[in-house]
Design a protein around this motif. Sequence first.
Motif, short mmCIF file in Angstrom:
data_model
loop_
_atom_site.label_atom_id
_atom_site.label_comp_id
_atom_site.label_asym_id
_atom_site.label_seq_id
_atom_site.Cartn_x
_atom_site.Cartn_y
_atom_site.Cartn_z
N TYR A 1 1.40 9.12 -5.90
CA TYR A 1 1.77 10.49 -5.54
C TYR A 1 2.80 11.05 -6.53
O TYR A 1 2.69 12.19 -6.98
N GLY A 2 3.81 10.23 -6.87
CA GLY A 2 4.79 10.67 -7.85
C GLY A 2 4.17 10.93 -9.21
O GLY A 2 4.49 11.91 -9.89
N TYR A 3 3.25 10.04 -9.62
CA TYR A 3 2.58 10.21 -10.91
C TYR A 3 1.76 11.50 -10.92
O TYR A 3 1.78 12.27 -11.88
N GLY B 1 0.82 -1.21 0.00
CA GLY B 1 0.00 0.00 0.00
C GLY B 1 0.85 1.25 0.00
O GLY B 1 0.56 2.23 -0.71
N ILE B 2 1.94 1.24 0.81
CA ILE B 2 2.83 2.41 0.84
C ILE B 2 3.48 2.62 -0.52
O ILE B 2 3.59 3.75 -1.03
N GLY B 3 3.94 1.53 -1.14
CA GLY B 3 4.56 1.66 -2.46
C GLY B 3 3.59 2.17 -3.51
O GLY B 3 3.93 3.05 -4.33
N ALA B 4 2.37 1.63 -3.49
CA ALA B 4 1.37 2.10 -4.46
C ALA B 4 1.03 3.56 -4.23
O ALA B 4 0.89 4.34 -5.18
N GLY B 5 0.91 3.95 -2.94
CA GLY B 5 0.61 5.35 -2.64
C GLY B 5 1.73 6.27 -3.12
O GLY B 5 1.47 7.34 -3.68
N ALA B 6 3.01 5.85 -2.89
CA ALA B 6 4.13 6.68 -3.35
C ALA B 6 4.14 6.78 -4.87
O ALA B 6 4.42 7.84 -5.44
#
Length: 217
Positions: free
Chosen positions: A57-59, A49-54
Amino acid sequence: MSYLAPGTPENVALAQHVNGRLRAEARIVAARAFLFRALGFGSFAALAGIGAGAAFYGYASMHEVQGAADKLAAALTTALSDVTLKTKGEVTLTDNTLRLEGGLPKGGGRPDVAALTTNQGKSEAPATTAIRTSFTVFKTVPYLDGSIVTGWNFKGDEAKPEKQYCYVTRPQSFGDGTTSNQTTVAIDGQVLPQPTRSEVNFAVIARNCVWFDPSKL
């Protein structure tokens, strides 16, 4: 010490007790294994979840920067489309000499100013106002893709120029059009100091300036 015979109530009770203990320990081991699996799955889900959120967010940040860049480019395009560029230059004649009707007088080396100023300004200016007429004679010499121009500034009542200057002009591309790049190299016969980064050799250009000489008129 006494030994219990198989099948006796005491032996049966002991066997049941041992079986119950083994089943309890098996359940404890299974519970611990389930706990560890749950913790591992939960950690994996949290990290995912943290990776997907990052990533999202970057996108989103990249698209936000791209959107701001597009807006800035559109604003600059609109501003430049509304700007009117103006250039200042001088018109030279094809025969390289500015001629006045009637030519220059042989004795004075200057045009008949009285003839040029006849009936000019009498109706507009008060009688007490002095009208001064001045003019500039240009001498042009071809140079590469441009020209070397010498200007003689005359007052209306002088036989020789009040001031002279010499400059080189060359075409220069600007966007979709072409303008002229003008560089003054000498004033009143004196060569100006050579700039450090100038591509124009002032000393060479000055040798082609046409300074005023009454004997050659």
